[in-house]
Design a protein around this motif. Structure first.
Motif, PDB file in Angstrom:
ATOM      1  N   HIS A 412       0.808  -1.226   0.000  1.00  0.00           N
ATOM      2  CA  HIS A 412       0.000   0.000   0.000  1.00  0.00           C
ATOM      3  C   HIS A 412       0.838   1.272   0.000  1.00  0.00           C
ATOM      4  CE1 HIS A 412      -3.781  -2.089   0.434  1.00  0.00           C
ATOM      5  NE2 HIS A 412      -3.316  -2.767   1.468  1.00  0.00           N
ATOM      6  N   ALA A 413       2.156   1.161   0.111  1.00  0.00           N
ATOM      7  CA  ALA A 413       2.978   2.380   0.231  1.00  0.00           C
ATOM      8  C   ALA A 413       4.208   2.267  -0.647  1.00  0.00           C
ATOM      9  CB  ALA A 413       3.390   2.586   1.691  1.00  0.00           C
ATOM     10  N   GLY A 414       4.783   3.436  -0.961  1.00  0.00           N
ATOM     11  CA  GLY A 414       6.026   3.456  -1.726  1.00  0.00           C
ATOM     12  C   GLY A 414       5.811   3.756  -3.198  1.00  0.00           C
ATOM     13  N   ALA A 415       6.877   3.610  -3.957  1.00  0.00           N
ATOM     14  CA  ALA A 415       6.847   3.855  -5.395  1.00  0.00           C
ATOM     15  C   ALA A 415       6.029   2.772  -6.099  1.00  0.00           C
ATOM     16  CB  ALA A 415       8.280   3.891  -5.938  1.00  0.00           C
ATOM     17  N   PRO A 416       5.606   3.014  -7.348  1.00  0.00           N
ATOM     18  CA  PRO A 416       4.715   2.062  -8.028  1.00  0.00           C
ATOM     19  C   PRO A 416       5.248   0.634  -8.124  1.00  0.00           C
ATOM     20  CG  PRO A 416       4.743   4.147  -9.201  1.00  0.00           C
ATOM     21  CD  PRO A 416       5.791   4.250  -8.151  1.00  0.00           C
ATOM     22  N   LEU A 417       6.516   0.456  -8.524  1.00  0.00           N
ATOM     23  CA  LEU A 417       7.002  -0.907  -8.732  1.00  0.00           C
ATOM     24  C   LEU A 417       7.136  -1.704  -7.434  1.00  0.00           C
ATOM     25  CD1 LEU A 417       9.531  -0.654 -11.698  1.00  0.00           C
ATOM     26  CD2 LEU A 417       7.130  -1.306 -11.697  1.00  0.00           C
ATOM     27  N   PRO A 418       7.637  -1.125  -6.328  1.00  0.00           N
ATOM     28  CA  PRO A 418       7.600  -1.873  -5.067  1.00  0.00           C
ATOM     29  C   PRO A 418       6.172  -2.225  -4.634  1.00  0.00           C
ATOM     30  CG  PRO A 418       9.183  -0.098  -4.906  1.00  0.00           C
ATOM     31  CD  PRO A 418       8.458   0.096  -6.210  1.00  0.00           C
ATOM     32  N   ARG A 419       5.209  -1.335  -4.911  1.00  0.00           N
ATOM     33  CA  ARG A 419       3.815  -1.668  -4.576  1.00  0.00           C
ATOM     34  C   ARG A 419       3.343  -2.840  -5.424  1.00  0.00           C
ATOM     35  NH1 ARG A 419       2.590   3.757  -5.352  1.00  0.00           N
ATOM     36  NH2 ARG A 419       0.981   3.241  -6.878  1.00  0.00           N
ATOM     37  N   ALA A 420       3.735  -2.824  -6.721  1.00  0.00           N
ATOM     38  CA  ALA A 420       3.358  -3.939  -7.595  1.00  0.00           C
ATOM     39  C   ALA A 420       3.931  -5.250  -7.066  1.00  0.00           C
ATOM     40  CB  ALA A 420       3.851  -3.674  -9.014  1.00  0.00           C
ATOM     41  N   ALA A 421       5.153  -5.211  -6.529  1.00  0.00           N
ATOM     42  CA  ALA A 421       5.756  -6.417  -5.951  1.00  0.00           C
ATOM     43  C   ALA A 421       4.924  -6.917  -4.779  1.00  0.00           C
ATOM     44  CB  ALA A 421       7.187  -6.131  -5.509  1.00  0.00           C
ATOM     45  N   GLY A 422       4.430  -5.974  -3.963  1.00  0.00           N
ATOM     46  CA  GLY A 422       3.576  -6.352  -2.834  1.00  0.00           C
ATOM     47  C   GLY A 422       2.278  -6.988  -3.291  1.00  0.00           C
ATOM     48  N   TRP A 423       1.672  -6.437  -4.344  1.00  0.00           N
ATOM     49  CA  TRP A 423       0.423  -7.013  -4.866  1.00  0.00           C
ATOM     50  C   TRP A 423       0.682  -8.370  -5.531  1.00  0.00           C
ATOM     51  CZ3 TRP A 423      -3.969  -5.772  -3.063  1.00  0.00           C
ATOM     52  CH2 TRP A 423      -4.231  -4.479  -2.627  1.00  0.00           C
ATOM     53  N   LEU A 424       1.858  -8.544  -6.110  1.00  0.00           N
ATOM     54  CA  LEU A 424       2.222  -9.852  -6.656  1.00  0.00           C
ATOM     55  C   LEU A 424       2.269 -10.889  -5.535  1.00  0.00           C
ATOM     56  CD1 LEU A 424       3.253 -11.751  -8.870  1.00  0.00           C
ATOM     57  CD2 LEU A 424       5.546 -10.830  -8.486  1.00  0.00           C
ATOM     58  N   ALA A 425       2.869 -10.516  -4.418  1.00  0.00           N
ATOM     59  CA  ALA A 425       2.915 -11.428  -3.271  1.00  0.00           C
ATOM     60  C   ALA A 425       1.505 -11.747  -2.777  1.00  0.00           C
ATOM     61  CB  ALA A 425       3.747 -10.804  -2.151  1.00  0.00           C
ATOM     62  N   GLN A 426       0.642 -10.726  -2.741  1.00  0.00           N
ATOM     63  CA  GLN A 426      -0.737 -10.937  -2.294  1.00  0.00           C
ATOM     64  C   GLN A 426      -1.480 -11.877  -3.241  1.00  0.00           C
ATOM     65  OE1 GLN A 426      -1.913  -9.970   0.507  1.00  0.00           O
ATOM     66  NE2 GLN A 426      -4.088 -10.415   0.298  1.00  0.00           N
ATOM     67  N   ALA A 427      -1.243 -11.742  -4.548  1.00  0.00           N
ATOM     68  CA  ALA A 427      -1.888 -12.631  -5.527  1.00  0.00           C
ATOM     69  C   ALA A 427      -1.414 -14.072  -5.336  1.00  0.00           C
ATOM     70  CB  ALA A 427      -1.565 -12.151  -6.944  1.00  0.00           C
ATOM     71  N   LEU A 428      -0.118 -14.251  -5.088  1.00  0.00           N
ATOM     72  CA  LEU A 428       0.408 -15.599  -4.848  1.00  0.00           C
ATOM     73  C   LEU A 428      -0.186 -16.213  -3.594  1.00  0.00           C
ATOM     74  CD1 LEU A 428       4.133 -14.906  -5.812  1.00  0.00           C
ATOM     75  CD2 LEU A 428       2.538 -16.392  -7.043  1.00  0.00           C
ATOM     76  N   LEU A 429      -0.368 -15.384  -2.562  1.00  0.00           N
ATOM     77  CA  LEU A 429      -1.001 -15.874  -1.326  1.00  0.00           C
ATOM     78  C   LEU A 429      -2.438 -16.311  -1.588  1.00  0.00           C
ATOM     79  CD1 LEU A 429       0.118 -13.383   1.488  1.00  0.00           C
ATOM     80  CD2 LEU A 429       0.456 -15.861   1.466  1.00  0.00           C
ATOM     81  N   ALA A 430      -3.173 -15.498  -2.348  1.00  0.00           N
ATOM     82  CA  ALA A 430      -4.568 -15.833  -2.655  1.00  0.00           C
ATOM     83  C   ALA A 430      -4.644 -17.122  -3.473  1.00  0.00           C
ATOM     84  CB  ALA A 430      -5.226 -14.681  -3.416  1.00  0.00           C
ATOM     85  N   GLY A 431      -3.717 -17.284  -4.409  1.00  0.00           N
ATOM     86  CA  GLY A 431      -3.694 -18.516  -5.194  1.00  0.00           C
ATOM     87  C   GLY A 431      -3.378 -19.730  -4.334  1.00  0.00           C
ATOM     88  N   GLN A 432      -2.575 -19.536  -3.314  1.00  0.00           N
ATOM     89  CA  GLN A 432      -2.184 -20.632  -2.424  1.00  0.00           C
ATOM     90  C   GLN A 432      -3.387 -21.191  -1.672  1.00  0.00           C
ATOM     91  OE1 GLN A 432       1.749 -20.326  -0.310  1.00  0.00           O
ATOM     92  NE2 GLN A 432       0.441 -20.244   1.475  1.00  0.00           N
ATOM     93  N   VAL A 433      -4.348 -20.309  -1.318  1.00  0.00           N
ATOM     94  CA  VAL A 433      -5.523 -20.773  -0.548  1.00  0.00           C
ATOM     95  C   VAL A 433      -6.749 -20.942  -1.451  1.00  0.00           C
ATOM     96  CG1 VAL A 433      -4.672 -19.729   1.574  1.00  0.00           C
ATOM     97  CG2 VAL A 433      -6.174 -18.389   0.082  1.00  0.00           C
ATOM     98  N   GLY A 434      -6.579 -20.714  -2.771  1.00  0.00           N
ATOM     99  CA  GLY A 434      -7.684 -20.921  -3.697  1.00  0.00           C
ATOM    100  C   GLY A 434      -8.738 -19.836  -3.692  1.00  0.00           C
ATOM    101  N   ASP A 435      -8.378 -18.621  -3.264  1.00  0.00           N
ATOM    102  CA  ASP A 435      -9.328 -17.508  -3.225  1.00  0.00           C
ATOM    103  C   ASP A 435      -9.232 -16.748  -4.550  1.00  0.00           C
ATOM    104  OD1 ASP A 435     -10.839 -15.240  -2.779  1.00  0.00           O
ATOM    105  OD2 ASP A 435     -10.115 -14.936  -0.739  1.00  0.00           O
ATOM    106  N   ARG A 436     -10.062 -17.140  -5.529  1.00  0.00           N
ATOM    107  CA  ARG A 436      -9.968 -16.570  -6.870  1.00  0.00           C
ATOM    108  C   ARG A 436     -10.337 -15.092  -6.894  1.00  0.00           C
ATOM    109  NH1 ARG A 436     -13.051 -18.743 -11.201  1.00  0.00           N
ATOM    110  NH2 ARG A 436     -11.390 -17.917 -12.521  1.00  0.00           N
ATOM    111  N   ARG A 437     -11.294 -14.698  -6.089  1.00  0.00           N
ATOM    112  CA  ARG A 437     -11.691 -13.282  -6.076  1.00  0.00           C
ATOM    113  C   ARG A 437     -10.545 -12.409  -5.555  1.00  0.00           C
ATOM    114  NH1 ARG A 437     -17.312 -11.389  -3.462  1.00  0.00           N
ATOM    115  NH2 ARG A 437     -17.991 -12.484  -5.346  1.00  0.00           N
ATOM    116  N   ALA A 438      -9.906 -12.836  -4.468  1.00  0.00           N
ATOM    117  CA  ALA A 438      -8.781 -12.070  -3.924  1.00  0.00           C
ATOM    118  C   ALA A 438      -7.611 -12.065  -4.901  1.00  0.00           C
ATOM    119  CB  ALA A 438      -8.347 -12.665  -2.590  1.00  0.00           C
TER     120      ALA A 438
END
Length: 885
Positions: A412-438
């Motif tokens: 949620h904070a910082g320059a665009p590309l570090p934020r994108a890295a954070g959202w990439l991690a969040q997407a991988l976490l959601a995929g790990q638990v099968g939460d397609r909406r997240a």
């Protein structure tokens, strides 16, 4: 030597009571005019100078020799300066010890250097104290001890203000900006640089103000504004060049800016030239090696990246620059992991030095994460994502989850590309638990962050390269959609990221006499190369001019960027009776989404490499046919269809078919395939670009004129255009010596249809320098940029004019894609060399159809049908493709 650090010593010993006329200028000259400083210092030492003057002379020579990388001589001069300084008073001794301390640090003797700086500070109770504090703060910054550096430099700012010493106040502000920028505090570092620039301009210290302006470029880079960074960097380099200042640090920073823009080849060339310098100081060698490792990593040169990272790491550790050593370790581990992945995927043996096993790699990355966490380093999210990857490969699922949680916490904070890295991690976490909406939400937010990074970039090539984490985010979403056979979702996510550089609003260069002069000179050099062959000096001059033109274009700033994925409901309405064949890559395999009658169907196709290899065979067959060889082009078309598409879908045989392939398949001769041969086939880089062209067509069907242009050297001379003039009686003709670049641009302006018969040159190494040869030289993409109203439809009757080179994430650049990006709706061009005489016949059929009210795609379909039974005509018609709409 840090440019600011070096400049900070330049006035460290000013004393207006000095009897020697040049004594107080020597240290400033050591930075701004080192040759003059050396000559003056040696003259002073040859005379009957007092101890203070002799101290200043040796002091200046120490700075000059250190900045030349001659550390042994610099230390010898520094110790000589110290001998005389002891007889000149404590402040003079303190200042010499401070310079001796920084030189020892640069020579790799960090402990001795810090000891000298501490002794200098104890001696400097008088007016020199803020200057010595400042030099120690700079050295702590260089060593990566940023919090301590900020503390010393804040005291230096306060003491400078009390002493009303504007020069040193500005220097302390700028150096504190360096330390704060290293801590990731872009806002306060930018404020420090701006304040330093103001203070130095007040007193006329222009070179010092330039240094602050250059450092504002680094803050822009930290915020993700590549265009602002490159603009400020170019301005600073020009000022340094005019001042005769050669700074390795500036080169390192420029290379980092290029690497952020993913211009790795260009950065690597710059870095290699610097690393080969014999006078390079060890401390700067480490910085250059680190940047070189990053460049090699971007170019997938894993072994080079790892070896450069290791050498940088060892040098940083020797200098006690622990933060930078940790960053070098990260690059080395990323290279080792990439090499391990390549070895696992390859059937052939992979050479090079032995790599750590995955379990060993896991432990090394975990240890590095602990170090970066302790240092609170901005590289931590990148290391956490690497840890998650390695932990996943070694089945350490709890370690993977924790690493992803830690990385996602920063989304949620910082320059665009570090934020994108954070959202990439969040997407991988959601995929790990099968939460397609997240998962979909995280991918959308991550792509928005990458779009923010790209949104201000006006240069087409730079936009195509600035992909950040976009491809990974899209891949996660597309794989999720493909697992559940959601054809519409595969289509939406793939097109969300496809050819985005082309769909952003076109940015036209301003009226720039220097750019115009460079393009004109490049045209003349290219023309001479065509006539005289690859003369060495002409090739070098072309490379230089192309680099200059690229540099000017990279400073273009876009006004906005389109971010939304395709509107699928609207797409169905716009397609009407046209069938859509959409081809995408998923995990190295191809899939096709067919949309017809409002329904979307997903089909799994061939392995991507197999399809690309067969496409290369088809191109080879067409080239042989163009030269009159006996080739079974029908069989080549069947093989291409079988290996790329498999059994045809009935929808592909409709009268009208839109093909939207992956970037690497854009130049496939789709018209050669039996299933598509009798359809009016149009190829588009993305649905978004096709939609834009469709919108532009409405209401302008009959506006404008027809332009017919013939370039030099065609075997058919002007017969092709002469024949077409009978179909377009009101056409404007250009040929012979009249078909110059300027006159051709004039007749292209606002045309409804433009036909250019000329020799074409596609440059895979530099697609935006692809060209069409005219009477006075090549017409290049950069010339077309100046069209205010590009022609609505263009026919490029030229060999290879339809070439497109894949670049970045699912982007492809060339002459055709550039025309589409500028607003041209339809382009006909060849993806192969073609026979001139056969081309005349194919073009006659295409234009007869258009003159009767048909489209270019319908005209090319008619040409393919009319060619049946004539292998040369079949090959020629199949070599042309209609792009756009």
């Amino acid at each position: 030597m840090s440019a600011r650090h070096a400049a900070d010593e330049a006035a460290a010993a000013a004393d207006t009571s000095a009897p020697w006329p040049l004594a107080d200028d020597l240290l400033a000259l050591a930075i701004s005019q080192p040759a003059l400083a050396s000559t003056s210092a040696l003259e002073m030492l040859a005379g009957n100078a007092a101890p203070r003057e002799r101290s200043l002379a040796h002091h200046a020579l120490a700075i000059v020799e250190r900045d030349r990388g001659r550390m042994a001589t610099a230390l010898e001069q520094g110790r000589a300066a110290l001998r005389y300084a002891r007889r000149a008073g404590p402040d003079r001794e303190a200042e010499v010890r401070a310079t001796l301390g920084t030189t020892l640090v640069f020579a790799g003797q960090t402990s001795k250097g810090l000891l000298q700086l501490d002794r200098a500070l104890r001696l400097s109770a008088g007016p020199a104290r803020h200057r010595v504090l400042h030099l120690r703060g700079c050295t702590l910054w260089l060593l990566g001890r940023y919090d301590e550096a900020v503390h010393d430099l804040t005291l230096a700012v306060e003491l400078s203000r009390r002493a009303q010493d504007k020069l040193w106040e500005g220097r302390a502000l700028g150096s504190r900006g360096d330390a704060r920028r290293a801590l990731g505090d872009a806002e306060r570092s930018g404020a420090d640089y701006a304040a330093a620039e103001r203070v130095h301009l007040e007193i006329g210290a222009v070179l010092e103000a330039t240094l602050s302006a250059r450092n504002r470029a680094l803050v822009a880079l930290q915020r993700g504004d590549v265009v602002a960074a490159l603009t400020l960097m170019e301005e600073a380099e020009e000022r340094y060049r005019l001042a005769g200042v050669d700074q390795v640090e500036q080169l390192v920073d420029h290379a980092e800016a290029l690497l952020t823009a993913r211009l790795a080849t260009e950065a690597q060339a710059m870095l290699e030239a610097a690393l080969s310098r014999p006078d390079l100081a060890p401390v700067w060698r480490a910085d250059l090696l680190l940047a070189s490792s990053r460049a090699a990593l971007l170019q997938e040169q894993w072994e080079t990246a790892a070896s450069r990272a290791l050498e940088a790491q060892e040098t940083f550790r020797a200098h006690r620059r622990h933060r930078w050593a940790a960053r070098s370790t990260l690059l080395g581990l990323e290279a080792a992991y990439a090499g391990e992945q390549q070895a696992r995927e390859s059937t052939a043996p992979v050479g090079g030095p032995p790599r750590p096993s995955l379990p060993q790699l896991l432990e090394q990355v975990r240890a590095l994460v602990r170090v970066l966490r302790r240092l609170d380093d901005p590289a931590l999210p990148e290391a956490l994502l690497l840890l998650a990857q390695v932990a996943g490969d070694t089945a350490h699922l709890r370690v993977r989850s924790q690493a992803l949680h830690d990385a996602a916490a920063r989304r949620h904070a910082g320059a665009p590309l570090p934020r994108a890295a954070g959202w990439l991690a969040q997407a991988l976490l959601a995929g790990q638990v099968g939460d397609r909406r997240a998962l979909r939400h995280a991918c959308r937010r991550g792509l928005d962050a990458v779009d923010e990074h790209r949104s201000l970039i006006g240069d087409l090539e730079l936009r195509a390269l600035a992909s950040g984490y976009g491809l990974e985010l899209v891949s996660i979403a597309v794989e999720d959609a493909e697992r559940v056979s959601d054809a519409r979702a595969v289509l939406w996510w793939t097109d969300r990221w496809r050819a985005t550089a082309l769909t952003s609003p076109a940015t036209r260069p301003p009226d720039d006499p220097e750019l115009a002069s460079q393009i004109s000179a490049l045209r003349d050099v290219t023309r001479r190369l065509t006539l005289d062959g690859d003369e060495g000096h002409l090739v070098r001059e072309r490379v230089r001019l192309e680099s200059a033109v690229r540099s000017r274009y990279r400073l273009l700033r876009a006004e906005s960027a389109e971010r939304a994925g395709p509107d699928l409901a609207r797409l169905t309405e716009q397609l009407g009776e046209t069938a859509l064949l959409y081809i995408a890559y998923i995990r190295g395999r191809l899939v096709a989404v067919t949309v017809a009658d409002g329904r979307a169907r997903l089909r799994r196709l061939a392995v991507g490499r197999t399809a690309e290899r067969e496409a290369a065979f088809a191109h080879f067959a067409l080239r042989r046919a163009a030269h009159g060889r006996t080739v079974d082009v029908e069989a080549a078309g069947r093989r291409l269809q079988d290996l790329l598409l498999g059994d045809p879908d009935p929808a592909w045989s409709r009268p009208s078919v839109l093909v939207v392939p992956a970037a690497s398949l854009l130049t496939v001769p789709f018209g050669l395939m039996p299933a598509l041969r009798e359809s009016a086939v149009t190829v588009a880089p993305s649905i978004a670009l096709w939609n834009r062209a469709q919108d532009g067509r409405r209401g302008r069907q009959h506006a404008g004129h027809v332009a017919l242009v013939t370039g030099p050297g065609l075997s058919t001379e002007q017969r092709e255009v002469t024949d077409l003039h009978r179909l377009h009686a009101d056409a404007v003709l250009l040929g012979g010596d009249s078909a110059t670049v300027d006159r051709t641009l004039a007749v292209l302006e606002g045309a409804r249809l433009a036909h250019i018969a000329a020799h074409g040159a596609f440059r895979a190494d530099a697609p935006l320098f692809s060209s069409l040869m005219l009477a006075d030289g090549p017409l290049m993409v950069h010339d077309l940029d100046h069209l205010a109203r590009p022609p609505r439809s263009v026919v490029l009757s030229a060999c290879d004019a339809g070439g497109a080179h894949p670049i970045g994430a699912d982007e492809a650049l060339g002459l055709v894609s550039s025309l589409l990006a500028m607003g041209t709706h339809s382009v006909v061009a060849s993806v192969n060399p073609v026979n001139d005489a056969a081309t005349v016949r194919v073009m006659a059929t295409v234009h007869a159809t258009v003159a009767a009210g048909g489209s270019l795609a319908e005209g090319l379909r008619q040409a393919r049908c009319a060619a049946a039974g004539d292998p040369m005509l079949v090959a020629t018609a199949a070599s042309f493709t209609v792009w756009g709409t």
